[in-house]
Design an enzyme around this catalytic site. Structure first.
Site, PDB file in Angstrom:
ATOM      1  N   TYR A 140       0.800  -1.227   0.000  1.00  0.00           N
ATOM      2  CA  TYR A 140       0.000   0.000   0.000  1.00  0.00           C
ATOM      3  C   TYR A 140       0.831   1.276   0.000  1.00  0.00           C
ATOM      4  O   TYR A 140       0.278   2.372  -0.071  1.00  0.00           O
ATOM      5  CB  TYR A 140      -0.993  -0.002   1.176  1.00  0.00           C
ATOM      6  N   LYS A 194       5.317 -14.277   2.613  1.00  0.00           N
ATOM      7  CA  LYS A 194       5.411 -15.132   1.423  1.00  0.00           C
ATOM      8  C   LYS A 194       6.874 -15.144   0.999  1.00  0.00           C
ATOM      9  O   LYS A 194       7.223 -14.893  -0.158  1.00  0.00           O
ATOM     10  CB  LYS A 194       4.477 -14.579   0.330  1.00  0.00           C
ATOM     11  N   ASP A 226      -0.388 -18.232   2.787  1.00  0.00           N
ATOM     12  CA  ASP A 226      -1.474 -19.113   2.320  1.00  0.00           C
ATOM     13  C   ASP A 226      -1.833 -20.124   3.415  1.00  0.00           C
ATOM     14  O   ASP A 226      -3.012 -20.319   3.746  1.00  0.00           O
ATOM     15  CB  ASP A 226      -1.124 -19.789   0.976  1.00  0.00           C
ATOM     16  N   ASP A 250      -4.423  -6.786   5.818  1.00  0.00           N
ATOM     17  CA  ASP A 250      -5.758  -6.337   5.418  1.00  0.00           C
ATOM     18  C   ASP A 250      -6.641  -7.562   5.137  1.00  0.00           C
ATOM     19  O   ASP A 250      -7.741  -7.709   5.684  1.00  0.00           O
ATOM     20  CB  ASP A 250      -5.619  -5.457   4.170  1.00  0.00           C
ATOM     21  N   ASP A 254      -9.861  -9.443   7.812  1.00  0.00           N
ATOM     22  CA  ASP A 254     -11.270  -9.674   7.435  1.00  0.00           C
ATOM     23  C   ASP A 254     -11.592 -11.170   7.500  1.00  0.00           C
ATOM     24  O   ASP A 254     -12.696 -11.562   7.899  1.00  0.00           O
ATOM     25  CB  ASP A 254     -11.560  -9.144   6.018  1.00  0.00           C
TER      26      ASP A 254
HETATM   27  C1  IPM Z   1      -8.881  -1.309   5.966  1.00  0.00           C
HETATM   28  C2  IPM Z   1      -9.323  -0.907   4.587  1.00  0.00           C
HETATM   29  C3  IPM Z   1      -8.392   0.124   4.006  1.00  0.00           C
HETATM   30  C4  IPM Z   1      -6.998  -0.464   3.851  1.00  0.00           C
HETATM   31  C5  IPM Z   1      -8.789   0.709   2.646  1.00  0.00           C
HETATM   32  C6  IPM Z   1     -10.221   0.778   2.378  1.00  0.00           C
HETATM   33  C7  IPM Z   1      -8.170   2.081   2.510  1.00  0.00           C
HETATM   34  O1  IPM Z   1      -9.521  -1.996   3.760  1.00  0.00           O
HETATM   35  O2  IPM Z   1      -8.590  -0.426   6.781  1.00  0.00           O
HETATM   36  O3  IPM Z   1      -8.825  -2.510   6.238  1.00  0.00           O
HETATM   37  O4  IPM Z   1      -6.821  -1.646   3.825  1.00  0.00           O
HETATM   38  O5  IPM Z   1      -6.030   0.255   3.808  1.00  0.00           O
HETATM   39 MN    MN Z   2      -9.632  -3.825   4.897  1.00  0.00          MN
END
Ligand code: IPM
Ligand code: MN
Ligand code: NAD
Length: 355
Positions: A140, A194, A226, A250, A254
């Protein structure tokens, strides 16, 4: 003497404003119960702000956040329809705030609470780990800096020694504050990378192995990303603290949320040397915005992390205890989509009642 704090609220987009209202209700109740003077001020930011004035964060806000507030509670931002010419979203604040405030550690606790009917069958206490996501570089770092033409596009993943060292140290320090992994009680940091394929990840792992020697009291472990995804679902009890690159963190956070009742169960902290802000791990959920369907728990747990950060551990723990009690008592029930059956406002009242 009564402690006083000034907190900036960035309600954001979609479900953001309703979640911030919930969190402020809970924060106010906790402040009353613990004799804290908490003053909140709202700051615009996100896709709505971009549409209105052409900036996702109005000019001057970043400086004010840094100098005038003790901490920031942020709702989710962004709307998929609000995009730059280059195809990326225009209403996001991740790059602006994380880079701007240099909040290098993104702390994402994943915890299964009693009373939550999660998609994966474990008991409360069997899933309890923290993902420490590197927050300022990795893939990022390429935010806004990718290159593309009609035929090809590229984003670069870069990690630096300083960037790796500071987040890896943070992960080991975090492990020292915890009671170890649920499965064996061992304090452990798992490096997720990785490095079998990419040099940047081999570099990250190399720095991890160096820093690990400074922490002989904490077990150092490795998992390729993975296999980590598999184990987070199939055998989460072995994880205590995980440290990983930005993009992997990230994704995996989730995924972790999916094992504990959904995205609405997980708050997070963005921590830097001299600034911090707190938010849910999820996005603005435009599909359910304004319908009293969102789970406010993520934003409320983010507020608890904010209280911890201010040193108000009694108030932070009280908020977490209230959340646990409301779920354990079955007062908040989630539907299969992770939404509280009685609605956002009712879930907020159920939690506030325990304060
Ligand atoms: C998070 C989000 C953000 C990221 C995005 C939407 C900018 O997905 O905070 O998890 O991963 O940077
Ligand atoms: Mn996210
Ligand atoms: P999302 O996290 O907003 O939603 C994914 C799914 O989870 C949706 O079905 C949504 O209804 C559900 N969900 C999310 N939070 C919930 C909650 N509290 N309670 C119940 N259900 C919940 O992800 P998305 O749809 O991919 O993205 C929507 C927008 O959010 C995009 O603009 C994206 O860029 C942005 N985003 C922002 C942040 C942030 O501000 N930190 C993080 C992730 C995504």
């Amino acid at each position: 003497m009564q402690s006083s704090y000034r907190i900036a609220l960035i309600p954001g987009d979609g479900i953001g404003p309703e979640l911030i209202d919930s969190a402020v209700t809970v924060l106010s109740a906790a402040a009353r119960a613990h004799d804290l003077n908490v003053r909140t001020d709202r700051e615009p930011g996100g896709a709505g702000s971009y549409l209105e004035i052409g900036h996702a964060l109005p000019p001057g806000t970043l400086d004010r956040l840094r100098t005038e507030y003790d901490a920031v509670l942020k709702g989710p931002v962004g709307l998929p329809g609000v995009r730059h010419q280059d195809g990326t979203e225009a209403g996001l604040l991740g790059g602006v705030l994380r880079g701007g405030l240099d909040t290098f550690a993104n702390v994402r606790p994943i915890r299964l609470l009693p009373g939550v009917d999660a998609a994966v069958r474990f008991s409360p206490g069997e899933i309890d780990y923290v993902i420490v996501r590197e927050n300022t570089e990795g893939l990022y770092l390429s935010r806004g800096a990718g290159v593309a033409n009609r035929w090809a596009a590229s984003d670069q993943l870069m990690v630096t020694r300083e960037g790796c060292e500071r987040v890896i140290r943070f992960a080991f320090e975090t492990a020292r504050t915890r009671g170890g992994a649920p499965a064996d009680g061992v304090r452990r940091v798992t490096c997720v990378d990785k490095s079998n394929v990419l040099r940047s990840f081999a570099f990250f792992r190399g720095v991890f192995d160096e820093i690990a020697t400074e922490y002989p009291d904490v077990a150092a472990d490795h998992r390729y990303s993975d296999a980590a995804a598999h184990d987070l679902v199939a055998a989460p009890g072995g994880f205590d603290v995980l440290v990983t690159e930005n993009f992997l963190g990230d994704l995996l956070s989730d995924l972790g949320a999916g094992t504990v009742g959904g995205l609405g169960m997980c708050g997070s902290a963005n921590i830097g040397a001299d600034a911090a802000y707190f938010e849910p791990i999820h996005g603005s959920a435009p599909d359910i915005a304004g319908q009293d369907r969102a789970n406010p728990t993520s934003q409320i747990l983010a507020a608890a992390m904010l209280l911890d950060h201010l040193g108000e551990l009694g108030a932070g723990n009280a908020v977490r205890d209230a959340v646990h009690a409301a779920y354990a008592a079955g007062v908040i029930r989630l539907n299969p989509a992770g939404q509280p059956e009685a609605g956002t406002a009712a879930a907020t009242r159920a939690i506030t009642a325990h304060l």
